[in-house]
Write a protein that holds these residues in place. Structure first.
Motif, PDB file in Angstrom:
ATOM      1  N   VAL A  39       0.276  -0.453  -4.368  1.00  0.00           N
ATOM      2  CA  VAL A  39      -0.578   0.238  -3.590  1.00  0.00           C
ATOM      3  C   VAL A  39      -1.847  -0.183  -3.599  1.00  0.00           C
ATOM      4  O   VAL A  39      -2.476  -1.192  -2.555  1.00  0.00           O
ATOM      5  CB  VAL A  39      -0.419   2.270  -3.455  1.00  0.00           C
ATOM      6  CG1 VAL A  39      -1.758   1.969  -1.866  1.00  0.00           C
ATOM      7  CG2 VAL A  39       1.085   1.907  -2.508  1.00  0.00           C
ATOM      8  N   ALA A  40      -2.779   0.201  -4.737  1.00  0.00           N
ATOM      9  CA  ALA A  40      -3.817  -0.672  -5.609  1.00  0.00           C
ATOM     10  C   ALA A  40      -3.865  -1.742  -5.184  1.00  0.00           C
ATOM     11  O   ALA A  40      -4.978  -2.599  -5.275  1.00  0.00           O
ATOM     12  CB  ALA A  40      -4.378   0.320  -6.537  1.00  0.00           C
ATOM     13  N   ALA A  41      -2.968  -2.387  -6.077  1.00  0.00           N
ATOM     14  CA  ALA A  41      -3.262  -4.063  -5.701  1.00  0.00           C
ATOM     15  C   ALA A  41      -3.216  -4.719  -5.109  1.00  0.00           C
ATOM     16  O   ALA A  41      -3.400  -6.002  -3.914  1.00  0.00           O
ATOM     17  CB  ALA A  41      -2.068  -4.778  -6.922  1.00  0.00           C
ATOM     18  N   THR A  42      -2.362  -4.776  -3.781  1.00  0.00           N
ATOM     19  CA  THR A  42      -2.641  -4.454  -2.482  1.00  0.00           C
ATOM     20  C   THR A  42      -3.157  -4.334  -1.769  1.00  0.00           C
ATOM     21  O   THR A  42      -4.389  -5.408  -0.935  1.00  0.00           O
ATOM     22  CB  THR A  42      -1.207  -3.547  -1.277  1.00  0.00           C
ATOM     23  OG1 THR A  42      -0.178  -4.495  -2.054  1.00  0.00           O
ATOM     24  CG2 THR A  42      -0.660  -4.566   0.053  1.00  0.00           C
ATOM     25  N   ASP A  43      -4.539  -3.297  -1.838  1.00  0.00           N
ATOM     26  CA  ASP A  43      -5.802  -2.995  -1.171  1.00  0.00           C
ATOM     27  C   ASP A  43      -6.269  -3.844  -1.453  1.00  0.00           C
ATOM     28  O   ASP A  43      -7.435  -4.545  -1.008  1.00  0.00           O
ATOM     29  CB  ASP A  43      -6.332  -1.488  -1.801  1.00  0.00           C
ATOM     30  CG  ASP A  43      -7.630  -1.017  -1.501  1.00  0.00           C
ATOM     31  OD1 ASP A  43      -7.635  -0.836  -0.238  1.00  0.00           O
ATOM     32  OD2 ASP A  43      -7.673  -0.794  -2.186  1.00  0.00           O
ATOM     33  N   GLY A  44      -6.459  -4.288  -3.097  1.00  0.00           N
ATOM     34  CA  GLY A  44      -6.946  -5.929  -3.956  1.00  0.00           C
ATOM     35  C   GLY A  44      -6.857  -6.932  -2.776  1.00  0.00           C
ATOM     36  O   GLY A  44      -8.698  -7.414  -2.934  1.00  0.00           O
TER      37      GLY A  44
END
Length: 350
Positions: A155-160
């Protein structure tokens, strides 16, 4: 017409104000990171006392409890953002040291095909259902990648890559924790009801549960051989983070091409994804001694636990009420969809 542009000299008051703002930001970053490191240390300490519970899950829950019980000062937010984004990306890159290409190949091409199907069909189906529910593209892609690949880290990687709204990021992280945790007892129980062998149950757990830590917990409940299979299958899903992020990066570049200058377009492949693949290659080379791998594993756990505490600090009950029921409906549908794909694939190849 002259192209000369006269720049007004910076006054002493402006210069002093800029320096004060820089000092305030430095203090905010330092204090925010210190808070997250402290939370991570507590979570890791609890994890040592209760080995069955992963410290990253403890950190998310602890961060959410703090956020809802105590007022977190706004001035430390730069440090929380630094922990939730920069430190997490380094932790995701180091996650590659847990995986060797030979482990994935050793699963067999049938299992590898199932893993690819889980991720591709999981994301596609989740995006479609989310569209029917009227959710934004960014909210859908965060949930789709988190539930299809590797939980909060995905999730956080995608947000990046896609730069979603903060409430969308935090909602997706909270949903991963809730639904992934529910899967820990559900998969072993359903495996027993369906009469799956230990290997089949392990493969289903690794192919369907969201977080690596949640997979380890469920695999351990099933049995030793199931745990080994579940972990490798899950790490194979983690490896899919690289091509998915590369695809999203290319999509974002195409979207930015029409409006922004070349220099402001996002990279084709995020740096942390390159780092992740580099770490997998380094582990696969056999050059790293066990002591270095143990140290790297500790660093990776510490970084990800720190990032998870920072993400947990943003999960507030008021925020979850404000987003409404639709993200929860999508999370439930995605969980069932991914688990269904994984079960069918397991029965076909295992």
């Amino acid at each position: 017409m002259s192209s000369d542009v006269r720049t007004k000299p910076e006054s002493s008051a402006d210069r002093q104000g800029r320096k004060t703002a820089e000092r305030s930001r430095t203090v905010g970053v330092t204090a925010g990171v210190a808070l997250c490191v402290t939370g991570a240390a507590v979570a890791m300490g609890i994890g040592r006392l209760v080995p069955a519970v992963n410290p990253m899950l403890i950190a998310i829950v602890a961060g959410a409890l703090v956020a809802n019980l105590v007022t977190v000062p706004a001035w430390i937010k730069p440090g929380l953002d630094f922990s939730a984004k920069r430190l997490l990306r380094v932790g995701v890159a180091l996650l590659g040291l847990q995986l060797m290409f030979s482990d994935v190949i050793g699963l067999g091409w049938g299992v590898i095909a199932v893993v690819v199907a889980i991720v591709v069909l999981g994301i596609t189906g989740t995006m479609y259902v989310g569209k029917l529910l009227g959710l934004s593209w960014t909210q859908r892609i965060l949930i789709a990648c988190g539930f299809s690949i590797c939980g909060a880290a995905a999730v956080a990687a995608t947000d990046g890559v896609v730069s979603a709204k903060e409430e969308e990021l935090l909602t997706s992280v909270a949903l991963v924790v809730v639904f992934g945790t529910l899967m820990i007892p559900a998969i072993p129980l359903l495996s027993d009801v369906l009469g799956l062998s230990e290997r089949q149950a392990g493969m289903w757990a690794g192919g369907s549960i969201h977080e690596v830590a949640q997979v380890v917990a469920a695999g351990g409940m099933i049995g030793g051989s199931a745990l080994a299979v579940a972990t490798v299958v899950k790490l194979a899903r983690v490896l899919m983070l690289a091509p998915v992020m590369a695809y999203l990066g290319a999509r974002q570049r195409r979207a930015a091409k029409g409006g922004d200058a070349e220099g402001t377009r996002p990279p084709l492949v995020p740096v942390f994804v390159i780092g992740f693949l580099g770490c997998v290659a380094l582990r696969s080379s056999g050059l790293l001694p066990d002591a270095a791998l143990d140290l790297a594993r500790l660093a990776q756990t510490a970084l990800l636990t720190t990032a998870m505490f920072a993400l947990g600090l943003g999960v507030r009950v008021s925020l979850l009420r404000a987003v409404g029921p639709r993200p929860f409906v999508l999370a439930a549908a995605s969980t069932v969809w991914v688990a269904g794909i994984a079960l069918v694939g397991t029965l076909l190849v295992a």
